[in-house]
Design an enzyme around this catalytic site. Structure first.
Site, short mmCIF file in Angstrom:
data_model
loop_
_atom_site.label_atom_id
_atom_site.label_comp_id
_atom_site.label_asym_id
_atom_site.label_seq_id
_atom_site.Cartn_x
_atom_site.Cartn_y
_atom_site.Cartn_z
N LEU A 67 19.40 -1.98 -4.66
CA LEU A 67 20.23 -1.03 -3.92
C LEU A 67 21.45 -1.67 -3.27
CD1 LEU A 67 17.41 1.13 -2.32
CD2 LEU A 67 18.82 1.67 -4.31
N GLY A 89 10.67 3.39 4.65
CA GLY A 89 10.03 2.71 5.76
C GLY A 89 10.84 1.56 6.32
N ARG A 97 23.23 2.36 6.04
CA ARG A 97 24.14 1.30 5.58
C ARG A 97 24.16 1.19 4.06
NH1 ARG A 97 22.04 -1.09 10.30
NH2 ARG A 97 20.48 -2.34 9.19
N HIS A 132 3.92 -4.85 14.33
CA HIS A 132 2.91 -4.54 13.33
C HIS A 132 1.84 -3.66 13.97
CE1 HIS A 132 3.95 -6.21 9.49
NE2 HIS A 132 4.28 -7.37 10.02
N ASP A 133 0.93 -3.23 13.11
CA ASP A 133 -0.13 -2.30 13.47
C ASP A 133 -0.71 -2.55 14.85
OD1 ASP A 133 -3.11 -1.50 13.50
OD2 ASP A 133 -2.43 -0.49 11.69
N ASP A 162 -1.67 1.71 10.60
CA ASP A 162 -0.98 1.93 9.33
C ASP A 162 -1.57 3.11 8.57
OD1 ASP A 162 0.68 -0.14 9.87
OD2 ASP A 162 -0.15 -1.54 8.41
#
Length: 340
Positions: A67, A89, A97, A132-133, A162
């Site tokens: 991309l 995500g 952007r 994180h989780d 998660d």
């Protein structure tokens, strides 16, 4: 099995954890999910596995796109033009952007449901911070529910945070697509793991409102809701919260001297728990399974994932299955069956 999402088209910009799991949940229910992946993405696990392999890519079509190249962005927009929903995500601002933010996509497809999966949410002081989780569960207050006796909470695996986030996003996509089918207008889903964890804590908040999380708590301190060690080093779980199940448990364990009507006499909990610890430790787990499993004493053995897959109940329902290379995987859930 009925596949209720057949015909739903989803473009997933693959990340890690909850986003791909949400995409798989939708694919499991019949959605046509195209996973846009970075050709040079650093993968977890075996680097020699084929690009299309992996449990979280089950049922998806994989399209590698870099991309950072304008032509790849144009190809992604072509996919988005005919999609019902998009899942991404990244940190807030990354898709904008790249020229793939909500406004860019809305110009191509005003009915698009744009699902954004993050840890902290699209706004707020922590929106750009890494996490994180475990961090999201900690800040939501939910992690504190795993603590007892002023000890550190046990860090759970990435199921509650998660997994819960993935379920929240999948639910949001279906709800928003339903709305778009009526209004002709899409929307952005701001789905954060923190928000979903707090929402899933609604049951705990309801228990707190009636004093069930106050110390001593039935979920932390009582003898009838806990995990017990057995003589063979294995563990079993007891969850007899309701009076009728508690009475049956006492009967099965031969504790005729314990008054089942005094279940919530908190002053007696410590001594009774010590007694149950010694009792369960006196026999191997197989003994307790033969005595309690399958009845109304609210009992289950603590199993490894491999053992859980082989358990007669899970095997009978097909809760787990094996992939092409023998890897363990979970079947689609929930299940949709004919009304008649």
């Amino acid at each position: 099995m009925i596949r209720p999402l057949a015909g739903l088209k989803v473009v997933e910009f693959e990340g890690i954890g909850p986003g791909p799991l949400a995409g798989r949940m939708l694919a499991d229910l019949g959605a046509d999910v195209v996973a846009v992946v970075r050709p040079d993405k650093a993968k977890l696990g075996d680097p020699d596995r084929l690009l299309s392999e992996g449990p979280l890519r089950r049922g998806k079509r994989v399209v590698p796109l870099n991309l950072k190249r304008p032509e790849a962005v144009k190809e992604a927009l072509r996919l988005i033009e005919t999609a019902d929903a998009l899942i991404e995500g990244n940190r807030p601002g990354v898709m904008e952007r790249l020229g793939l933010g909500p406004a860019d996509c809305a110009r191509r497809n005003p009915r698009l449901v744009y699902g954004r999966m993050t840890g902290w949410g699209q706004d707020g002081p922590l929106a750009q911070a890494a996490g994180h989780d475990l961090n999201y569960l900690a800040l939501s207050g939910v992690l504190s529910l795993a603590a007892r006796d002023r000890q550190a909470p046990i860090a759970p695996p990435t199921v509650l945070g998660d997994g819960g986030g993935a379920l929240g996003l999948a639910f949001g996509v279906v709800a928003a697509v339903f709305a778009a089918s009526r209004t002709g207008k899409g929307c952005v889903i701001d789905c954060s793991i923190l928000d979903v964890a707090a929402s899933l804590g609604g049951i705990a908040l309801a228990a707190r409102a009636v004093g069930m999380l106050d110390a001593p708590s039935p979920f932390h301190d009582s003898p009838f809701y806990d995990v017990y060690a057995c003589a063979d080093g294995r563990f079993v779980s007891i969850g007899a919260l309701e009076p009728q199940f508690y009475a049956l448990l006492l009967d099965k364990l031969g504790l005729a001297d314990v008054d089942p009507k005094a279940q919530y006499d908190r002053s007696a909990w410590s001594a009774l728990k010590a007694r149950l610890c010694a009792l369960f430790l006196s026999q191997p787990s197989a003994h307790w399974r033969a005595l309690l499993e399958g009845g109304d004493a609210c009992f289950a053995p603590v199993l490894s994932l491999a053992e859980a897959a082989a358990h007669p109940h899970n095997a009978g329902r097909g809760v787990y299955n094996r992939g092409p290379a023998g890897e363990l995987d979970a079947a689609a859930a929930p299940r949709f069956l004919p009304l008649e």
